[in-house]
Design an enzyme around this catalytic site. Structure first.
Site, PDB file in Angstrom:
ATOM      1  N   GLN A   1      16.998 110.592 -60.008  1.00 37.51           N
ATOM      2  CA  GLN A   1      17.249 111.854 -59.301  1.00 37.51           C
ATOM      3  C   GLN A   1      16.339 112.952 -59.830  1.00 37.51           C
ATOM      4  OE1 GLN A   1      20.823 114.058 -60.394  1.00 37.51           O
ATOM      5  NE2 GLN A   1      21.322 114.347 -58.231  1.00 37.51           N
TER       6      GLN A   1
ATOM      7  N   GLU B   1      28.241 113.087 -55.754  1.00 35.81           N
ATOM      8  CA  GLU B   1      28.025 113.066 -57.196  1.00 35.81           C
ATOM      9  C   GLU B   1      29.226 113.649 -57.930  1.00 35.81           C
ATOM     10  OE1 GLU B   1      24.807 114.599 -60.571  1.00 35.81           O
ATOM     11  OE2 GLU B   1      24.538 115.170 -58.483  1.00 35.81           O
TER      12      GLU B   1
ATOM     13  N   SER C   1      27.513 122.559 -63.557  1.00 39.46           N
ATOM     14  CA  SER C   1      28.264 122.873 -64.770  1.00 39.46           C
ATOM     15  C   SER C   1      29.697 123.279 -64.436  1.00 39.46           C
ATOM     16  CB  SER C   1      27.576 123.998 -65.539  1.00 39.46           C
ATOM     17  OG  SER C   1      27.683 125.210 -64.813  1.00 39.46           O
TER      18      SER C   1
END
Length: 400
Positions: free
Chosen positions: A128, A246, A385
């Site tokens: 990725q 993801e 995050s």
């Protein structure tokens, strides 16, 4: 939402258990037990993928038309739980779980016909290309330039923290094709052949002493326009679609397997004032708290499964699960290091390598404890995050 397995799901669970007992070799099981992050080494990951592919089970979430098994959402959950319980090595998620859904949603017919079978078989192994030096967790701040030159894009810049780039033959990549307007409006999504003399890879050794991530450099590397996914300057929509896969779900089975490892360790290690750490009231309370958190995540994931079964999507719940799952994983790692005591300290990557005949320093069950702890510090950063997930939850769920 039904929490108990139906008779059909119980029968499916028994089928999966029988398959794992027959086909999960001791070598692959050892590789699975000694995984220290979400990624298994390519050699073991692809070996297990070939076994699953022959059974038709390599891509549980894929539609039947592309080679998926046609399972229900609950069957996929059962399969993931049983694989985690058996210690099966994880399959590389970049191809099967991330770029494949994006190709299905945005790819041209020729791209689907070419890439999807190769992803399913493992012929193409993907990395990725998202993060860049200096951009932090802000994907819109990327600066890798892709300038149009006839039938090619010419790429100049770099990507960083690129997992398994040293093993990948393909990369899905976000590039900058325009600088006007909002930063998100000038991003394009490319499928890149890594066998290119203008692409170089520099290894980054992690705190755990492992080579898993890399920095990738593009020195006027050319890639065909036909390998663009979606329209030029519309890559942000593709990236957002991919990130839901993801970030979304799938944490509970791994957390439950980690909890079981912790209980086993606590039954073998001595406490300060008890013969077994498992009999120490303070440690038992911490295990109970971890079990409650895992149960809450499992219920949240089952709610998402119910929504998917009804034809919906994960939506912002994927951010909620990413936040809860990654931080619960880190708390379990901290508990594991406390459980092992002084034996957590020795650095012994050779002993924990799959197939190694080196005797570990300390108990076998603690061989991967510190490496897991160090590698999983990144869990609350990659895929967005924890701060970004909280912002998404505040805006899209709480309406703040």
């Amino acid at each position: 939402m039904e929490l108990e397995l139906s008779a059909e799901d119980l029968a499916f669970r028994d089928e999966v258990r029988a398959f794992l007992a027959a086909r999960l070799t001791p070598e692959l099981a050892q590789a699975g037990r000694r995984m220290t992050s979400v990624f298994c080494d390519k050699i073991h990951s692809l070996a297990w993928q070939r076994i699953l592919h022959a059974q038709g089970w390599a891509a549980p979430s894929w539609p039947v038309e592309y080679g998926g098994p046609g399972w229900t959402e609950m069957q996929r959950h059962v399969f993931a739980a049983e694989c985690a319980r058996a210690g099966a090595p994880g399959l590389a998620p970049m191809g099967l779980r991330m770029v494949a859904p994006a190709i299905m949603a945005f790819g041209a017919p020729a791209q689907k016909a070419h890439y999807l079978p190769r992803i399913l078989s493992g012929e193409d192994y993907w990395c990725q290309g998202y993060s860049e030096p200096g951009a932090g967790s802000d994907l819109a701040a990327l600066s890798l330039r892709a300038e149009r030159d006839g039938d090619d894009y010419v790429l100049t810049g770099s990507k960083i923290w690129t997992t398994h780039a040293h093993w990948a033959n393909r990369m899905f990549c976000l590039v900058r094709t325009a600088t006007q307007g909002r930063p998100q409006a000038g991003i394009t999504f490319l499928l890149i052949d890594m066998d290119n003399p203008r692409i170089s890879i520099k290894p980054i050794v992690t705190l755990a002493g492992e080579h898993e991530v890399n920095q990738v450099f593009f020195d006027e590397a050319r890639t065909p326009v036909v390998d663009r996914l979606g329209e030029e300057n519309q890559g942000w929509a593709v990236a957002k679609h991919l990130l839901t896969f993801e970030r979304g779900g799938g944490y509970a089975p791994g957390l439950e397997a980690a909890l079981e490892r912790l209980r086993t360790s606590a039954g073998l290690e001595a406490g300060d004032e008890t013969e077994r750490l498992l009999d120490d009231p303070h440690h038992r309370r911490r295990l109970a708290e971890a079990q409650i958190a895992t149960l809450a995540i499992d219920i949240s994931e089952r709610r998402v499964l119910s929504a998917l079964a009804a034809g919906g999507g994960p939506g912002p719940a994927s951010s909620l699960l990413k936040l809860q799952g990654s931080e619960a994983l880190q708390r379990l790692d901290e508990l594991a290091t406390d459980t092992l005591g002084p034996y957590v300290a020795p650095h012994q990557p050779q002993a924990r390598a799959a197939g190694s005949n080196l005797s570990p320093i300390g108990p076998e069950h603690g061989l991967t404890t510190m490496a897991r702890y160090l590698n999983n510090r990144a869990a609350s950063i990659y895929g967005g995050s924890s701060e970004i997930q909280r912002d998404i939850i505040a805006r899209q769920i709480l309406g703040l």
